[in-house]
Enzyme design. Structure first.
Site, short mmCIF file in Angstrom:
data_model
loop_
_atom_site.label_atom_id
_atom_site.label_comp_id
_atom_site.label_asym_id
_atom_site.label_seq_id
_atom_site.Cartn_x
_atom_site.Cartn_y
_atom_site.Cartn_z
N CYS A 230 -27.62 -8.89 28.94
CA CYS A 230 -27.40 -7.98 27.88
C CYS A 230 -28.61 -7.38 27.36
O CYS A 230 -28.98 -6.13 27.80
CB CYS A 230 -26.68 -8.62 26.68
SG CYS A 230 -25.23 -9.42 26.91
N ASN B 55 -29.72 -12.62 30.83
CA ASN B 55 -30.25 -11.81 31.86
C ASN B 55 -28.95 -10.55 32.12
O ASN B 55 -29.04 -10.15 33.21
CB ASN B 55 -30.84 -12.05 33.07
CG ASN B 55 -31.68 -10.78 33.70
OD1 ASN B 55 -31.68 -11.01 35.03
ND2 ASN B 55 -32.07 -9.77 33.11
N SER C 137 -32.35 -8.11 28.33
CA SER C 137 -33.52 -7.86 28.96
C SER C 137 -32.91 -6.55 30.21
O SER C 137 -33.96 -5.83 30.41
CB SER C 137 -33.91 -8.73 29.48
OG SER C 137 -33.22 -9.56 30.40
P1 4NP Z 1 -28.71 -11.99 26.83
O1 4NP Z 1 -27.36 -12.21 26.14
O2 4NP Z 1 -29.54 -13.33 26.55
O3 4NP Z 1 -29.10 -10.95 26.10
O4 4NP Z 1 -28.14 -11.69 28.15
C1 4NP Z 1 -26.76 -13.36 26.56
C2 4NP Z 1 -25.70 -13.43 27.59
C3 4NP Z 1 -25.02 -14.60 27.70
C4 4NP Z 1 -25.04 -15.76 26.92
C5 4NP Z 1 -25.86 -15.74 25.88
C6 4NP Z 1 -26.93 -14.70 25.55
N1 4NP Z 1 -24.33 -16.81 27.32
O5 4NP Z 1 -24.26 -17.90 26.38
O6 4NP Z 1 -23.75 -16.99 28.26
#
Ligand code: 4NP
Length: 162
Positions: A15, A13, A17
């Site tokens: 990037c 949450n 969404s």
């Molecule tokens: P999102 O991207 O799912 O599009 O917000 C990510 C943000 C953080 C992480 C993985 C994906 N992480 O592993 O911390």
């Protein structure tokens, strides 16, 4: 008629969404559906709860004249009652949502966002840009923007047909 309540869901949450949430809010400002749609976003994971969107996502949004103002939250079982449409960014998010859905009716609210992308061509994942470079955020933005346009058409016709 009650507003249609939409939640975009990715992993962190920060990037994908929140980008979808910001694009949807932006487009709703200029759309007939304006006050008839409510939008949030959430992550299936809890690592970033309380954080603002990723700086790279915010930079790409700013470049396109959009401000991202969300604060990360985790999607929980209770949220299935708060939304009519729950849009997963990728198939892992879809599976995670289906696993915690308390009923078949709740699970039926979950769909892939890119089902509404006319250029998806069978690939329904919005790829996770977190561990890549800034180009990934440009591609995410384009996919999400195309999908949100299609989603608005879908919501408009669903509401018009009762
Ligand atoms: P999102 O991207 O799912 O599009 O917000 C990510 C943000 C953080 C992480 C993985 C994906 N992480 O592993 O911390």
């Amino acid at each position: 008629m009650a507003p249609t309540r939409v939640c975009f869901v990715c992993l962190g949450n920060i990037c994908r969404s929140p980008t979808a949430e910001a694009v949807m809010r932006h487009r709703l400002q200029f759309h007939d559906l304006g006050v008839h749609v409510e939008v949030e976003s959430a992550g299936t994971g809890d690592w970033h709860v309380g954080h603002p969107p990723d700086e790279r996502a915010r930079e790409e949004a700013t470049r396109r004249g959009i401000t991202m103002e969300s604060v990360a939250q985790q999607f929980t079982e209770a949220d299935f009652d708060r939304f009519d449409l729950i849009l997963a960014m990728d198939s892992a998010n879809l599976e995670a949502l289906r696993r915690i859905a308390p009923s078949a009716e709740a699970a039926s609210k979950v769909q892939m966002l890119r089902e509404f992308d006319p250029l998806a061509n069978g690939d329904l994942d919005v790829p996770d840009p977190y561990f890549g470079g800034s180009q990934g955020f440009v591609e995410v933005f384009d996919m999400v923007d195309r999908s949100v346009v299609g989603l608005l058409d879908h919501i408009g016709s669903t509401r018009a047909n009762g």
